[in-house]
Scaffold this active site. Structure first.
Site, PDB file in Angstrom:
ATOM      1  N   GLU A 154     -13.132   5.229   4.169  1.00 51.44           N
ATOM      2  CA  GLU A 154     -13.160   4.552   5.464  1.00 51.44           C
ATOM      3  C   GLU A 154     -14.292   4.993   6.362  1.00 51.44           C
ATOM      4  O   GLU A 154     -14.638   4.318   7.322  1.00 51.44           O
ATOM      5  CB  GLU A 154     -11.801   4.759   6.124  1.00 51.44           C
ATOM      6  CG  GLU A 154     -10.716   4.112   5.263  1.00 51.44           C
ATOM      7  CD  GLU A 154      -9.322   4.568   5.600  1.00 51.44           C
ATOM      8  OE1 GLU A 154      -9.184   5.655   6.179  1.00 51.44           O
ATOM      9  OE2 GLU A 154      -8.378   3.840   5.291  1.00 51.44           O
ATOM     10  N   ARG A 198      -9.546  -0.463   7.341  1.00 49.54           N
ATOM     11  CA  ARG A 198     -10.528   0.433   6.734  1.00 49.54           C
ATOM     12  C   ARG A 198     -10.865   1.618   7.628  1.00 49.54           C
ATOM     13  O   ARG A 198     -12.020   1.969   7.834  1.00 49.54           O
ATOM     14  CB  ARG A 198     -11.797  -0.324   6.393  1.00 49.54           C
ATOM     15  CG  ARG A 198     -12.568   0.447   5.352  1.00 49.54           C
ATOM     16  CD  ARG A 198     -13.327  -0.391   4.418  1.00 49.54           C
ATOM     17  NE  ARG A 198     -13.839   0.473   3.358  1.00 49.54           N
ATOM     18  CZ  ARG A 198     -14.216   0.038   2.182  1.00 49.54           C
ATOM     19  NH1 ARG A 198     -14.160  -1.224   1.884  1.00 49.54           N
ATOM     20  NH2 ARG A 198     -14.674   0.875   1.287  1.00 49.54           N
ATOM     21  N   CYS A 199      -9.831   2.221   8.189  1.00 48.58           N
ATOM     22  CA  CYS A 199     -10.059   3.448   8.948  1.00 48.58           C
ATOM     23  C   CYS A 199      -8.746   4.191   9.015  1.00 48.58           C
ATOM     24  O   CYS A 199      -7.706   3.637   8.731  1.00 48.58           O
ATOM     25  CB  CYS A 199     -10.549   3.155  10.359  1.00 48.58           C
ATOM     26  SG  CYS A 199      -9.342   2.329  11.400  1.00 48.58           S
ATOM     27  N   GLN A 242       0.834  -1.201   0.000  1.00 49.70           N
ATOM     28  CA  GLN A 242       0.000   0.000   0.000  1.00 49.70           C
ATOM     29  C   GLN A 242       0.872   1.256   0.000  1.00 49.70           C
ATOM     30  O   GLN A 242       0.378   2.364  -0.191  1.00 49.70           O
ATOM     31  CB  GLN A 242      -0.938   0.010   1.217  1.00 49.70           C
ATOM     32  CG  GLN A 242      -2.054  -1.024   1.094  1.00 49.70           C
ATOM     33  CD  GLN A 242      -3.054  -0.994   2.236  1.00 49.70           C
ATOM     34  OE1 GLN A 242      -3.357  -2.029   2.807  1.00 49.70           O
ATOM     35  NE2 GLN A 242      -3.583   0.175   2.583  1.00 49.70           N
TER      36      GLN A 242
END
Lengths: 808, 164
Positions: A762, A386-387, A239
């Site tokens: 997110e 996802r945050c 990522q």
């Protein structure tokens, strides 16, 4: 010159910001022509596989590789002893700790990497893994962070001095050999004073369970060391490819210009692919040792057992208020289980991420947060699934505290939120724990959400349902889950955000081609977010060339400008801003060229959609296409040929997207099965670049929230065995379990972002988890429930009903 | 190795013959031997469906089929569903309705959906959701996948009607 199309048609033709442009990525993905790391094949490529520890805590007495080496097709078996001369048997983590690449004398969690087998194909490698003999001596296992802090068993002997003293860690003093850090924000004494003297106080303890991002593609890499040219190429599930290049250079001693890191298509990341894993390092070493390319791709069980987990926060809260419901203070303490190595992916100065956003969307005058990080015999990690960094934990905490305070006050929780919202006119708002919220209009969003679902009507229906249940007319109870969240994304300003000393700016480089098309390269990398589609839209609007004529490239460190990658919803806030700024540089030069071509002063032309026009004489213009050609092929006095720009953007602040969610749920108390009747999600992510993509992000984030709230867990037994190591036990929702979501929005642009966008990927997860959880808890509130921990799987819901005496 | 088996497959209309160990999985043969990298490996336990292909008219998870079991079979992978100039209706529909994000589940999902629409050309939303429950997507929350499949069904039926 005259145009035969209207201005509206020119705008539409660009497919710029605000339109639901179809994705350019889809052609290859729908035809099976994506290029993921496991699709990469190089001549002579070997395959790596790990021998992993079956024990959670054990000393390694010996490793015998003879039988494995004797197997035809096996080329090498690496152990820590082989890596030690290279200084690669340990590696730095993103959190300032270090982590074993291959077990160095002991293992600290089940599934830990012990030896790396390199063989001609995957089957042979797997056979050889079975043939490596490791003699273990089992040690006492610590899976409970509270017990770990009391135990005489030292997990990390490398972090205790010879005289038994405990040296400071990366984040200051440590209280115990198994203690990692204490991180404090806010004013504890003042907070305690307010809470001790308050009219109403609610306290609660909650456990935000350990889970895992579990992207459908597992992690992997292909390393290819070209010994002739001295150049290392590394493809992988990264990522943050530039960070990987820098870390790889520091670790290997290979100069950075001789390392090319490529993130090809990535099959979902969700935070799992931020960190650096032993597999990456071993594939590099193996390629250097063998002189041929080496591929390593983990299987699902390895992914769930050994790569970065998320959450595992034990949170203790106290919240105080007046009798009327005005919150006066908030105290939060977290015991954070970080596993065997502190490999959290957080900006360096924030060992608990942005947990200090835990005052939420509310105007809380005084607050305190303390976090203690603890080592246990579990896998390392602590990523933002996802945050943004630990924001899910923070929002879950405050949204549960609001609910328990509402119970304490005997007040409707929607009303309690309204009473305490930060008001529109208070922005920019500095919260008690330090953050400066950029913009918001919470009450408007909340009112819109409550009206959309007919909140008053729902409460009346719920009251009737309670009566019916008590009268024996139904066995289903009804829950109304509320959440109002504020995210903090777009890390971040280099002055306070860095990872391993690397400032968290991002970048965009644009090259306009003479015939009016362009290529733009960014420091980020899409994992499904659709950057190739949406960043071209930003540029189309900024530079007036059609999005369809703009190629977006990411993920190749040889071509892309340096950037910190994609996670924490930072792509749009940071790289999106860099894109707009680079576009504006292009436009500035284009303006000079246009003025020259039109034989007027620079200030006498203005930008209009896809051209520069002479002010007051719109029939005199040069399109961006004309300008691009002239930039290369016409001698313009005082100007260099060419039309290119690069922008490195260091954001002045984070962005603060927010939203209002409502979930309506019916729960069968005899089976514990929740049925989601309705889910309404209002998101405010500032300026909207592509509504279709935004809605897709919201559907996906909500579904991951459903998973976490209703069943997804990395569970361990007392021996440190992972109980949820396959998709048999680890809950990933299917189409059958997922509802249709209603999406809605308000638009409150970020005042400091060049295009006002805030990021959205997110938000639905951050706001969704407490919303699903609150729905379950709310269903049982009329029967005496105050708080139960997630995940609310059928069994736990049944237990809740049972403990409340609802089974007769 | 001496225990290799002789395997014949017809994949996307093309005949292939090769030797394979008895333990070799179909997904491995497709990806590594035939270079069909559309089907993906997601879980190796039949749960996620990223490896879905059609074998003798049925959807199968090729990560848990031995290639020896597939001897003589007709197999369709995502690569056999459409071509760049002539996409399958489902491939168009997934693009039109944003039925994919990272793309990793997409080949298996579309391959399964194509079979589903052959089995049931007029599915209800619930039938679509049940029919693809063996295929996991981590990105989309399924809403737009379901929408894509229903839209493709409508289009396929309209085309059929027009042809009659």
């Amino acid at each position: 010159m005259k145009d035969d199309i209207t201005r509206e048609e020119r705008v539409a033709g660009l497919k710029g910001m605000g339109c639901s442009r179809k994705r350019v990525e889809d052609a290859r993905f729908t035809q099976g022509k994506g290029n993921y790391v496991d699709d990469i094949k190089l001549p002579g490529m070997l395959h790596g596989d790990f021998v992993r520890s079956p024990y959670a805590h054990a000393r390694i007495k010996s490793i015998n590789i003879d039988a494995a080496m004797a197997l035809p097709g096996v080329v090498a078996v690496l152990t820590a002893k082989d890596l030690e001369p290279l200084g690669l048997h340990w590696m730095p983590t993103l959190a300032g700790d270090k982590q074993m690449v291959l077990a160095d004398g002991k293992v600290l969690f089940q599934g830990q990497e012990v030896a790396f087998v390199v063989a001609s194909d995957r089957y042979v490698a797997a056979d050889a893994v079975e043939l490596v003999e490791v003699d273990y001596e089992e040690l006492e296992v610590l899976v409970d962070p509270f017990k770990s802090l009391q135990s005489d068993v030292v997990l990390r002997e490398d972090l205790v001095a010879e005289d038994g003293s405990i040296p400071n860690g990366a984040h200051g003093p440590r209280k115990h050999p198994n203690h990692i850090f204490t991180w404090e924000v806010g004013e504890e004494e003042a907070t305690n004073q307010v809470i001790d003297n308050a009219e109403v106080v609610a306290t609660e303890e909650m456990y935000y369970h350990r889970t895992h991002p579990c992207p459908l593609e597992t992690c992997g890499s292909v390393a290819s060391m070209d010994k002739v040219n001295g150049k290392l190429t590394l493809w992988g599930t990264f990522q943050a490819p530039h960070v990987v290049r820098t870390v790889a250079s520091i670790l290997s001693g290979i100069e950075e210009h001789n390392i090319r890191v490529v993130s090809p298509d990535i099959g979902g990341g969700f935070g799992n692919k931020v960190g650096v894993y032993p597999g990456y390092v071993c594939s590099i070493v193996a390629s250097i040792v063998t002189g041929v390319p080496v591929k390593w791709v983990e299987d699902r069980m390895e992914n769930l057992m050994s790569t970065a987990f998320a959450r595992d926060y034990w949170m203790k809260g106290k919240i105080s208020a007046t009798k009327e419901g005005k919150i006066t203070g908030l105290h939060c303490h977290v015991t954070a289980d970080h596993g065997a190595f502190d490999a959290c992916a957080d900006p360096t100065k924030f060992p608990a991420g942005f947990m200090n956003i835990c005052t939420g969307s509310y105007d809380i005058p005084v607050a305190y947060l303390g976090v203690d990080g603890v080592y246990t015999n579990k896998a390392p990690g602590g990523v933002s699934y996802r945050c943004s960094f630990r924001v899910t934990e923070a929002v879950y905490f405050i949204e549960r505290m609001i609910e328990v305070l509402a119970i304490e006050l005997n007040m409707d929780p929607a009303k309690l939120r309204s009473i305490n919202f930060i008001k529109k006119e208070q922005f920019p708002y500095t919260a008690a724990l330090g953050w400066e919220y950029d913009s918001g209009d919470y009450q408007t969003a909340w009112d819109k959400a409550l009206a959309a679902v007919d909140y008053t009507g729902l409460r009346a229906e719920q009251a009737q349902r309670v009566e019916d249940f008590k009268a024996g007319k139904t066995r289903k109870v009804m829950g109304i889950g509320l959440s109002f969240f504020t995210e903090i994304v777009g890390a971040g300003p280099v002055k306070n955000c860095d990872i391993l000393g690397m400032g968290m700016f991002d970048s965009c480089e644009i090259r306009i081609h003479p015939t009016g098309s362009a290529v733009a390269r960014l420091g980020t990398i899409s994992q499904g977010q659709g950057h190739a589609t949406t960043f071209a839209q930003i540029l189309a609007t900024e530079i007036g060339l059609p999005a369809d004529s703009i190629t977006i490239e990411e993920g190749d460190t040889d071509t892309a400008p340096y950037g910190l990658g994609t996670y924490g919803s930072r792509s749009t806030p940071v790289a999106g801003a860099a894109t707009a700024m680079a576009g504006r540089k292009i436009r500035a030069k284009a303006q000079m060229i246009a003025a020259y071509l039109l034989e007027v002063h620079d200030d006498d032309v203005e930008f209009d959609v896809d051209r520069f026009v002479v002010k007051g004489a719109p029939e005199r213009f040069k399109t961006m296409k004309d300008i691009a050609y002239a930039a290369y092929h016409q001698a313009i006095p005082g100007l260099e040929p060419g039309l290119e720009a690069v922008s490195y953007y260091d954001p002045p602040n984070m962005t603060y997207p927010f939203g209002a969610y409502v979930c309506v749920m019916d729960i069968d108390v005899d089976t514990g099965v929740p049925e989601i009747r309705r889910f309404y999600a209002l998101d405010d992510c500032g300026t909207r670049i592509n509504p279709m993509v935004i809605e897709g992000q919201i559907h996906g984030g909500l579904t991951e929230a459903l998973a976490v709230a209703l069943g997804q867990e990395i569970a361990y037994d007392d021996m440190g065995n992972v109980k949820t190591g396959t998709l048999m036990d680890f809950f990933l929702p299917t189409a059958w379990e997922v509802p249709n979501y209603e999406t809605d929005f308000t638009v409150t642009p970020s005042p400091h972002h060049p295009i006002g966008a805030k990021g959205v990927g997110e938000s639905p997860h951050v706001g969704g988890v407490p919303c699903f959880s609150n729905a379950v808890q709310d269903a049982f509130r009329p029967f005496g429930n105050r708080h139960t921990n997630m995940p609310h799987d059928h069994w736990r819901i049944w237990q809740t009903a049972n403990s409340l005496g609802m089974h007769g | 190795m001496s225990n290799k088996m002789h395997v014949k497959l017809n994949v996307n209309g093309e005949d292939h013959e090769f030797l394979a160990e008895p333990r070799e999985l179909l997904i491995y043969a497709l990806r590594e031997k035939l270079n069909l990298t559309g089907p993906h490996v997601g879980c190796e336990t039949s749960h996620c469906g990223a490896c879905t292909v059609t074998m003798n008219g049925k959807s199968v998870k090729s990560c848990t089929v031995f290639v020896a079991q597939a001897d003589g079979a007709e197999i369709t992978t995502i690569e056999g569903l459409g071509s760049p100039g002539a996409l399958h209706v489902l491939q168009e529909a997934f693009k039109e309705h944003h039925g994919l994000q990272c793309g990793f589940c997409t080949p298996g999902m579309i391959t399964r959906a194509a079979k589903l629409l052959e089995e049931n050309p007029n599915p209800t939303e619930a039938e679509v959701r049940f029919g693809i429950a063996g295929n996991i997507c981590r990105c989309t929350g399924y809403q737009n996948i379901v929408k894509s499949i229903l839209a493709a069904a409508t289009e396929l039926n309209a085309a059929k009607e027009a042809a009659q």
